[in-house]
Design an enzyme around this catalytic site. Structure first.
Site, mmCIF file in Angstrom:
data_model
loop_
_atom_site.group_PDB
_atom_site.id
_atom_site.type_symbol
_atom_site.label_atom_id
_atom_site.label_comp_id
_atom_site.label_asym_id
_atom_site.label_seq_id
_atom_site.Cartn_x
_atom_site.Cartn_y
_atom_site.Cartn_z
ATOM 1 N N HIS A 206 -3.523 -4.788 7.860
ATOM 2 C CA HIS A 206 -4.299 -3.507 8.388
ATOM 3 C C HIS A 206 -2.797 -4.102 9.800
ATOM 4 O O HIS A 206 -3.501 -4.363 10.690
ATOM 5 C CB HIS A 206 -5.210 -2.968 9.118
ATOM 6 C CG HIS A 206 -5.566 -2.201 9.127
ATOM 7 N ND1 HIS A 206 -4.983 -1.013 10.644
ATOM 8 C CD2 HIS A 206 -5.876 -0.485 8.003
ATOM 9 C CE1 HIS A 206 -5.087 0.501 9.971
ATOM 10 N NE2 HIS A 206 -5.597 0.574 9.583
ATOM 11 N N GLY A 207 -2.346 -2.698 10.098
ATOM 12 C CA GLY A 207 -0.712 -2.573 11.189
ATOM 13 C C GLY A 207 0.108 -3.746 11.314
ATOM 14 O O GLY A 207 0.727 -4.441 12.463
ATOM 15 N N HIS B 161 0.575 6.333 2.054
ATOM 16 C CA HIS B 161 2.078 6.871 2.836
ATOM 17 C C HIS B 161 2.408 7.781 2.262
ATOM 18 O O HIS B 161 3.202 8.556 2.467
ATOM 19 C CB HIS B 161 1.998 6.478 3.834
ATOM 20 C CG HIS B 161 0.990 6.205 4.881
ATOM 21 N ND1 HIS B 161 -0.366 7.783 5.096
ATOM 22 C CD2 HIS B 161 -0.090 4.874 5.666
ATOM 23 C CE1 HIS B 161 -1.426 7.047 5.997
ATOM 24 N NE2 HIS B 161 -1.124 5.284 5.313
ATOM 25 N N THR C 148 -7.209 6.853 9.964
ATOM 26 C CA THR C 148 -7.018 5.455 8.903
ATOM 27 C C THR C 148 -8.036 4.753 9.250
ATOM 28 O O THR C 148 -9.260 5.286 9.957
ATOM 29 C CB THR C 148 -5.992 4.221 9.423
ATOM 30 O OG1 THR C 148 -5.546 3.435 8.770
ATOM 31 C CG2 THR C 148 -5.713 4.243 11.384
ATOM 32 N N THR C 149 -8.526 3.896 8.204
ATOM 33 C CA THR C 149 -9.854 2.515 8.776
ATOM 34 C C THR C 149 -9.546 1.895 9.678
ATOM 35 O O THR C 149 -9.214 0.925 10.517
ATOM 36 C CB THR C 149 -9.661 1.639 7.152
ATOM 37 O OG1 THR C 149 -9.088 1.809 5.932
ATOM 38 C CG2 THR C 149 -11.068 1.207 7.300
ATOM 39 N N ARG D 198 -7.252 12.508 0.850
ATOM 40 C CA ARG D 198 -5.993 13.443 2.086
ATOM 41 C C ARG D 198 -4.288 12.758 1.479
ATOM 42 O O ARG D 198 -3.414 13.380 1.714
ATOM 43 C CB ARG D 198 -6.724 13.035 3.076
ATOM 44 C CG ARG D 198 -6.256 11.677 3.402
ATOM 45 C CD ARG D 198 -6.034 10.904 5.052
ATOM 46 N NE ARG D 198 -7.606 11.497 5.347
ATOM 47 C CZ ARG D 198 -7.877 10.716 6.512
ATOM 48 N NH1 ARG D 198 -7.677 10.610 7.876
ATOM 49 N NH2 ARG D 198 -9.314 11.017 7.058
ATOM 50 N N HIS D 199 -4.616 11.138 0.840
ATOM 51 C CA HIS D 199 -3.275 11.573 0.191
ATOM 52 C C HIS D 199 -3.333 11.114 -1.322
ATOM 53 O O HIS D 199 -2.738 11.971 -1.866
ATOM 54 C CB HIS D 199 -2.905 9.777 1.013
ATOM 55 C CG HIS D 199 -3.288 8.743 1.602
ATOM 56 N ND1 HIS D 199 -4.158 8.378 0.843
ATOM 57 C CD2 HIS D 199 -3.423 8.625 3.296
ATOM 58 C CE1 HIS D 199 -5.110 7.231 1.713
ATOM 59 N NE2 HIS D 199 -5.036 7.895 2.888
ATOM 60 N N GLU E 18 -8.707 0.633 -2.776
ATOM 61 C CA GLU E 18 -9.352 0.104 -1.696
ATOM 62 C C GLU E 18 -10.437 1.347 -2.046
ATOM 63 O O GLU E 18 -9.966 2.852 -2.586
ATOM 64 C CB GLU E 18 -8.725 0.222 -0.658
ATOM 65 C CG GLU E 18 -8.027 -0.381 0.205
ATOM 66 C CD GLU E 18 -7.508 -1.032 0.902
ATOM 67 O OE1 GLU E 18 -7.293 1.371 1.764
ATOM 68 O OE2 GLU E 18 -6.710 -0.709 1.338
ATOM 69 N N HIS F 62 2.101 0.825 6.114
ATOM 70 C CA HIS F 62 2.351 2.285 6.860
ATOM 71 C C HIS F 62 3.598 1.654 7.421
ATOM 72 O O HIS F 62 4.164 2.591 7.403
ATOM 73 C CB HIS F 62 1.469 2.623 8.136
ATOM 74 C CG HIS F 62 1.861 3.647 8.839
ATOM 75 N ND1 HIS F 62 2.242 2.911 9.629
ATOM 76 C CD2 HIS F 62 1.513 4.749 8.397
ATOM 77 C CE1 HIS F 62 2.216 4.605 10.597
ATOM 78 N NE2 HIS F 62 1.850 5.242 10.171
ATOM 79 N N ASN G 88 0.981 -1.158 -0.005
ATOM 80 C CA ASN G 88 0.164 -0.188 -0.219
ATOM 81 C C ASN G 88 0.797 1.270 0.318
ATOM 82 O O ASN G 88 1.664 1.784 0.861
ATOM 83 C CB ASN G 88 -0.809 0.109 1.656
ATOM 84 C CG ASN G 88 -2.075 1.687 1.445
ATOM 85 O OD1 ASN G 88 -1.508 1.915 1.066
ATOM 86 N ND2 ASN G 88 -2.888 0.833 2.363
ATOM 87 N N HIS H 176 -5.371 3.778 -1.733
ATOM 88 C CA HIS H 176 -7.051 3.888 -1.065
ATOM 89 C C HIS H 176 -7.472 5.590 -1.026
ATOM 90 O O HIS H 176 -6.747 6.128 -0.741
ATOM 91 C CB HIS H 176 -7.045 4.331 0.193
ATOM 92 C CG HIS H 176 -8.241 4.150 1.539
ATOM 93 N ND1 HIS H 176 -8.373 3.961 2.302
ATOM 94 C CD2 HIS H 176 -9.304 4.434 0.524
ATOM 95 C CE1 HIS H 176 -9.401 4.101 2.983
ATOM 96 N NE2 HIS H 176 -10.255 4.139 1.889
ATOM 97 N N ARG I 134 -9.527 8.315 -0.559
ATOM 98 C CA ARG I 134 -10.232 8.296 0.311
ATOM 99 C C ARG I 134 -10.983 9.429 -0.292
ATOM 100 O O ARG I 134 -10.986 10.656 -1.657
ATOM 101 C CB ARG I 134 -9.245 8.974 1.463
ATOM 102 C CG ARG I 134 -9.076 7.689 2.099
ATOM 103 C CD ARG I 134 -8.811 8.505 3.852
ATOM 104 N NE ARG I 134 -9.475 8.444 4.289
ATOM 105 C CZ ARG I 134 -9.559 7.759 5.488
ATOM 106 N NH1 ARG I 134 -9.187 6.791 5.546
ATOM 107 N NH2 ARG I 134 -10.871 8.167 6.234
ATOM 108 N N ARG J 174 3.374 19.312 1.660
ATOM 109 C CA ARG J 174 3.939 19.730 1.186
ATOM 110 C C ARG J 174 4.051 20.591 0.042
ATOM 111 O O ARG J 174 3.998 21.259 -0.364
ATOM 112 C CB ARG J 174 6.035 19.591 1.156
ATOM 113 C CG ARG J 174 6.169 19.653 2.198
ATOM 114 C CD ARG J 174 6.684 20.977 3.403
ATOM 115 N NE ARG J 174 7.658 21.975 2.290
ATOM 116 C CZ ARG J 174 9.135 21.909 2.992
ATOM 117 N NH1 ARG J 174 9.335 21.383 3.005
ATOM 118 N NH2 ARG J 174 9.498 22.655 2.156
ATOM 119 N N GLU K 246 -11.477 -9.517 2.868
ATOM 120 C CA GLU K 246 -9.880 -8.776 3.899
ATOM 121 C C GLU K 246 -10.175 -9.068 5.094
ATOM 122 O O GLU K 246 -10.923 -7.964 5.465
ATOM 123 C CB GLU K 246 -9.438 -7.762 2.981
ATOM 124 C CG GLU K 246 -8.807 -7.181 3.333
ATOM 125 C CD GLU K 246 -7.194 -6.433 3.098
ATOM 126 O OE1 GLU K 246 -6.755 -5.771 1.846
ATOM 127 O OE2 GLU K 246 -7.023 -5.575 3.581
#
Ligand code: PXP
Length: 243
Positions: A194-195, A14, A104-105, A53-54, A74, A217, A11, A47, A49, A22, A155
């Site tokens: 996730h994580g 990030h 995050t989700t 945001r990213h 996603e 991440h 993923n 993802h 969103r 910036r 998932e």
């Protein structure tokens, strides 16, 4: 019996988070995706969103055009995201719950409570030959709901497992393994994510029914120290050794 190959979806959200901090053109998430694929990622996950945001719409267009490996988009269960998925036709679309204020989700999709919202989306994505996946908690009621929705893939959310320790973590791992077995028994392909980190990935990767892990991440953070390619290779090696 040895478990089948476990795919790694990297993923790259990030990388875009750092770029957007910036408002610059770098670091480029597409460049990171190409590097991750070269280093052994079987797919790329991004993802889009609602608040952008990213990852941006342009990133999705470029990933769709340039990736040598499958793209897993996603997306929240909204008409806007459905339209974007149908336009770009990624290999896979993972429907996730999305709240504007979350970092995050948080938690899985309520596939049972949202049956009527999700059913037409699953159908339309399937009709477009997109592998639809539902991001759910490792809960038998959610697996049963995914079966009723005709989702070909689920998932399983590993966030709780990653936050817990000791016996509580072992119990959560068991819940994930049981959910994976139930989904596979019902003909559903099972992914997880996730994580996940170098320290917690091995017991999850050892669950034989899992076909794919999506990890972001930690890999992007670790790449600051060791570079993206070595970090992807190390994750791949840990996953392979667990099978
Ligand atoms: N899978 C899903 C469905 C997600 O929403 C995320 C986070 O975007 C991940 C996997 C990857 O999680 P992490 O970035 O914590 O590795």
């Amino acid at each position: 019996m040895t478990a089948p190959h476990l795919r790694l979806g990297v993923n790259i959200d990030h990388v875009a988070t750092v770029r957007n901090a910036r408002g610059s053109g770098y670091p480029d998430p597409v460049r990171a995706a190409l590097l991750a694929a070269q280093a052994g990622a079987d797919g790329i996950t991004a993802h889009l969103r609602e608040d952008r945001r990213h990852i941006t719409d342009d990133d999705i267009a470029r990933l769709s055009a340039e990736l040598p490996v499958p793209l897993n988009l996603e997306m929240a269960a909204t008409e806007e995201m459905l339209g974007i998925a149908l336009r770009h036709k990624p290999h896979a679309a993972c429907i996730v719950p999305e709240k504007r204020e979350e970092r995050t989700t948080e938690g899985g999709l309520d596939a049972r409570g949202q049956h009527n919202l999700l059913a037409p989306m699953v159908t339309q994505l399937r009709n477009a030959n997109i592998r639809v996946s539902l991001f759910i908690e490792p809960d038998p009621a959610q697996i049963e709901a995914a079966v009723r929705l005709g989702a070909p893939v689920v998932e399983l959310h590993t966030g709780r497992y990653c936050e817990l320790e000791g016996e509580a973590q072992t119990a959560e791992l068991r819940r994930i393994a049981d959910a994976a077995a139930l989904a596979a028994k019902n003909g559903i392909e099972v992914h997880a994510g996730h994580g996940l980190t170098f320290d917690n990935v091995v017991p999850v990767a050892a669950i034989p029914q899992l076909a794919e892990l999506n990890i972001g991440h930690f890999l992007i953070g670790e790449a600051i120290f060791d570079g993206l390619a070595p970090v992807v290779k190390r994750m791949r090696a840990l996953m392979d050794a667990a099978r």
